[in-house]
Design a protein around this motif. Sequence first.
Motif, PDB file in Angstrom:
ATOM      1  N   ALA A  65       0.608  -1.111  -0.242  1.00 46.15           N
ATOM      2  CA  ALA A  65      -0.025   0.175   0.047  1.00 46.15           C
ATOM      3  C   ALA A  65       0.898   1.288  -0.007  1.00 46.15           C
ATOM      4  O   ALA A  65       0.525   1.954  -0.791  1.00 46.15           O
ATOM      5  CB  ALA A  65      -0.717  -0.113   1.274  1.00 46.15           C
ATOM      6  N   GLN A  66       1.922   1.059   0.568  1.00 45.62           N
ATOM      7  CA  GLN A  66       2.747   2.493   0.810  1.00 45.62           C
ATOM      8  C   GLN A  66       3.468   2.555  -0.537  1.00 45.62           C
ATOM      9  O   GLN A  66       3.881   3.656  -0.880  1.00 45.62           O
ATOM     10  CB  GLN A  66       3.861   2.092   2.022  1.00 45.62           C
ATOM     11  CG  GLN A  66       3.357   2.303   3.351  1.00 45.62           C
ATOM     12  CD  GLN A  66       4.263   1.967   4.426  1.00 45.62           C
ATOM     13  OE1 GLN A  66       5.324   1.465   4.042  1.00 45.62           O
ATOM     14  NE2 GLN A  66       3.633   1.851   5.700  1.00 45.62           N
ATOM     15  N   ALA A  67       3.851   1.560  -1.178  1.00 45.53           N
ATOM     16  CA  ALA A  67       4.518   1.775  -2.408  1.00 45.53           C
ATOM     17  C   ALA A  67       3.516   2.249  -3.593  1.00 45.53           C
ATOM     18  O   ALA A  67       4.083   2.655  -4.858  1.00 45.53           O
ATOM     19  CB  ALA A  67       5.140   0.287  -2.888  1.00 45.53           C
ATOM     20  N   HIS A  68       2.142   2.278  -3.400  1.00 47.91           N
ATOM     21  CA  HIS A  68       1.130   2.965  -4.389  1.00 47.91           C
ATOM     22  C   HIS A  68       0.477   4.055  -3.725  1.00 47.91           C
ATOM     23  O   HIS A  68      -0.041   3.929  -2.916  1.00 47.91           O
ATOM     24  CB  HIS A  68       0.274   1.853  -4.818  1.00 47.91           C
ATOM     25  CG  HIS A  68       0.910   0.543  -5.550  1.00 47.91           C
ATOM     26  ND1 HIS A  68       1.710  -0.472  -4.632  1.00 47.91           N
ATOM     27  CD2 HIS A  68       0.920   0.190  -6.752  1.00 47.91           C
ATOM     28  CE1 HIS A  68       2.197  -1.340  -5.542  1.00 47.91           C
ATOM     29  NE2 HIS A  68       1.563  -1.037  -6.723  1.00 47.91           N
ATOM     30  N   PRO A  69       0.764   5.035  -4.404  1.00 50.09           N
ATOM     31  CA  PRO A  69       0.271   6.562  -4.023  1.00 50.09           C
ATOM     32  C   PRO A  69      -1.101   6.382  -3.678  1.00 50.09           C
ATOM     33  O   PRO A  69      -1.449   7.444  -2.672  1.00 50.09           O
ATOM     34  CB  PRO A  69       0.761   7.422  -4.772  1.00 50.09           C
ATOM     35  CG  PRO A  69       1.126   6.625  -6.095  1.00 50.09           C
ATOM     36  CD  PRO A  69       1.436   5.439  -5.688  1.00 50.09           C
ATOM     37  N   THR A  70      -1.843   5.659  -4.237  1.00 43.47           N
ATOM     38  CA  THR A  70      -3.184   5.707  -4.164  1.00 43.47           C
ATOM     39  C   THR A  70      -3.856   4.673  -3.514  1.00 43.47           C
ATOM     40  O   THR A  70      -5.177   4.532  -3.190  1.00 43.47           O
ATOM     41  CB  THR A  70      -4.158   5.770  -5.669  1.00 43.47           C
ATOM     42  OG1 THR A  70      -4.026   4.386  -6.203  1.00 43.47           O
ATOM     43  CG2 THR A  70      -3.563   6.940  -6.492  1.00 43.47           C
ATOM     44  N   ALA A  71      -3.281   3.730  -2.771  1.00 48.15           N
ATOM     45  CA  ALA A  71      -3.541   2.873  -2.014  1.00 48.15           C
ATOM     46  C   ALA A  71      -3.604   2.925  -0.350  1.00 48.15           C
ATOM     47  O   ALA A  71      -2.759   3.846   0.122  1.00 48.15           O
ATOM     48  CB  ALA A  71      -2.730   1.313  -2.335  1.00 48.15           C
ATOM     49  N   GLN A  72      -4.419   2.195   0.193  1.00 49.22           N
ATOM     50  CA  GLN A  72      -4.692   2.513   1.584  1.00 49.22           C
ATOM     51  C   GLN A  72      -4.859   0.982   2.295  1.00 49.22           C
ATOM     52  O   GLN A  72      -5.495   0.433   1.931  1.00 49.22           O
ATOM     53  CB  GLN A  72      -5.497   3.605   1.996  1.00 49.22           C
ATOM     54  CG  GLN A  72      -5.673   3.797   3.615  1.00 49.22           C
ATOM     55  CD  GLN A  72      -6.999   4.400   3.931  1.00 49.22           C
ATOM     56  OE1 GLN A  72      -7.325   5.621   3.085  1.00 49.22           O
ATOM     57  NE2 GLN A  72      -7.654   4.313   5.126  1.00 49.22           N
ATOM     58  N   PHE A  73      -3.996   0.710   3.211  1.00 49.53           N
ATOM     59  CA  PHE A  73      -4.168  -0.545   3.695  1.00 49.53           C
ATOM     60  C   PHE A  73      -5.127  -0.328   5.278  1.00 49.53           C
ATOM     61  O   PHE A  73      -4.932   0.759   5.941  1.00 49.53           O
ATOM     62  CB  PHE A  73      -2.934  -1.184   4.411  1.00 49.53           C
ATOM     63  CG  PHE A  73      -2.950  -2.283   5.153  1.00 49.53           C
ATOM     64  CD1 PHE A  73      -3.407  -3.535   4.549  1.00 49.53           C
ATOM     65  CD2 PHE A  73      -2.721  -2.551   6.775  1.00 49.53           C
ATOM     66  CE1 PHE A  73      -3.537  -4.832   5.303  1.00 49.53           C
ATOM     67  CE2 PHE A  73      -2.753  -3.517   7.437  1.00 49.53           C
ATOM     68  CZ  PHE A  73      -3.049  -4.637   6.861  1.00 49.53           C
ATOM     69  N   ILE A  74      -6.119  -1.236   5.444  1.00 50.27           N
ATOM     70  CA  ILE A  74      -7.167  -1.050   6.361  1.00 50.27           C
ATOM     71  C   ILE A  74      -6.935  -2.624   7.106  1.00 50.27           C
ATOM     72  O   ILE A  74      -7.191  -3.601   6.589  1.00 50.27           O
ATOM     73  CB  ILE A  74      -8.441  -0.843   5.869  1.00 50.27           C
ATOM     74  CG1 ILE A  74      -8.709   0.227   4.962  1.00 50.27           C
ATOM     75  CG2 ILE A  74      -9.508  -0.813   7.241  1.00 50.27           C
ATOM     76  CD1 ILE A  74      -9.799   0.590   4.493  1.00 50.27           C
ATOM     77  N   MET A  75      -6.650  -2.492   8.265  1.00 53.00           N
ATOM     78  CA  MET A  75      -6.682  -3.592   9.469  1.00 53.00           C
ATOM     79  C   MET A  75      -7.847  -3.690  10.552  1.00 53.00           C
ATOM     80  O   MET A  75      -7.696  -2.441  11.231  1.00 53.00           O
ATOM     81  CB  MET A  75      -5.286  -3.728  10.153  1.00 53.00           C
ATOM     82  CG  MET A  75      -5.198  -4.701  11.103  1.00 53.00           C
ATOM     83  SD  MET A  75      -4.786  -6.398  10.277  1.00 53.00           S
ATOM     84  CE  MET A  75      -5.201  -7.180  11.879  1.00 53.00           C
ATOM     85  N   LYS A  76      -8.624  -4.710  10.257  1.00 55.72           N
ATOM     86  CA  LYS A  76      -9.745  -4.856  11.359  1.00 55.72           C
ATOM     87  C   LYS A  76      -9.388  -5.810  12.094  1.00 55.72           C
ATOM     88  O   LYS A  76      -9.655  -7.059  11.994  1.00 55.72           O
ATOM     89  CB  LYS A  76     -11.106  -4.966  10.652  1.00 55.72           C
ATOM     90  CG  LYS A  76     -11.603  -3.620   9.720  1.00 55.72           C
ATOM     91  CD  LYS A  76     -11.976  -2.558  10.451  1.00 55.72           C
ATOM     92  CE  LYS A  76     -12.442  -1.473   9.765  1.00 55.72           C
ATOM     93  NZ  LYS A  76     -13.042  -0.222  10.478  1.00 55.72           N
ATOM     94  N   ASP A  77      -8.721  -5.479  13.411  1.00 53.15           N
ATOM     95  CA  ASP A  77      -8.471  -6.679  14.237  1.00 53.15           C
ATOM     96  C   ASP A  77      -9.330  -6.681  15.442  1.00 53.15           C
ATOM     97  O   ASP A  77     -10.042  -5.870  15.457  1.00 53.15           O
ATOM     98  CB  ASP A  77      -6.974  -6.671  14.871  1.00 53.15           C
ATOM     99  CG  ASP A  77      -6.709  -5.011  15.619  1.00 53.15           C
ATOM    100  OD1 ASP A  77      -7.478  -4.186  15.319  1.00 53.15           O
ATOM    101  OD2 ASP A  77      -5.996  -5.421  16.534  1.00 53.15           O
ATOM    102  N   ASN A  78      -9.331  -7.739  16.301  1.00 52.12           N
ATOM    103  CA  ASN A  78     -10.323  -7.789  17.512  1.00 52.12           C
ATOM    104  C   ASN A  78     -11.727  -7.509  16.909  1.00 52.12           C
ATOM    105  O   ASN A  78     -12.538  -7.062  17.615  1.00 52.12           O
ATOM    106  CB  ASN A  78      -9.940  -6.888  18.484  1.00 52.12           C
ATOM    107  CG  ASN A  78     -10.463  -7.181  19.736  1.00 52.12           C
ATOM    108  OD1 ASN A  78     -10.756  -8.528  20.156  1.00 52.12           O
ATOM    109  ND2 ASN A  78     -10.763  -6.288  20.690  1.00 52.12           N
TER     110      ASN A  78
END
Length: 227
Positions: A65-78
């Motif tokens: 995600a960091q390598a792609h300017p338009t990408a965003q990583f979303i983590m839904k834990d617990n």
Amino acid sequence: MNNLYNESILVCVYYGPNGERLLKRGCKIANMLQAPLYVLTIDPKPFDELDADKVHYIEKWKEFAQAHPTAQFIMKDNEHRPVSKVIAEVAREHQVTQIILGQTAHSRWEQITKGSIINSLVRDIPFVDLHIVSVARYIRDEEGLYEKGVRAYLFQDGEQYQLSFNHDKDTMYEGIFFKEADTDFDNGIFRFMKDAETLQVLVRDGVVTELMNVDMHTTVSLNDIES
């Protein structure tokens, strides 16, 4: 990036070698449509209770995600809600128009018998297009070390597992067996689903001594199971 088509892409990934394949598919569609890309993973455990293998996958997805300017990583834990509810919520929050999911032959059978995430998403967010990407039945193998994967099964024999090509009442796991080329023995890799995670284990002379995931650089393929 100008979002010319008012599209937004969401890729749902889980631990295992197929996440990279889903990300590549999502990136290709996002680039083509000049759309933002979101990468989502969901886990019922808190992040600080995840094992090293899962954390490794999460770090890889973050790097992507960091390598792609338009990408965003979303983590839904617990997260203890149904997976489909979480995906639908994220889709609404980010005005997602297309979702990319991975699906195995086993989960397609569950869809028929028990219902599935796909059916729930169709009900919850009918305005979103769903892309279902089959788990690969091929190992990327430029040196020709493995033959084409075939359907196979594992059944327990004492403290180890026997490989079989026939399903019976003692079958514990169903998956794909990749036989090493140029051998008369059943040596190779067996890939299967265990607790919603894709595992690949070593097979030697038709025997799996332990269900330990093999970390191989050659296990991700861009070929569909229907190919």
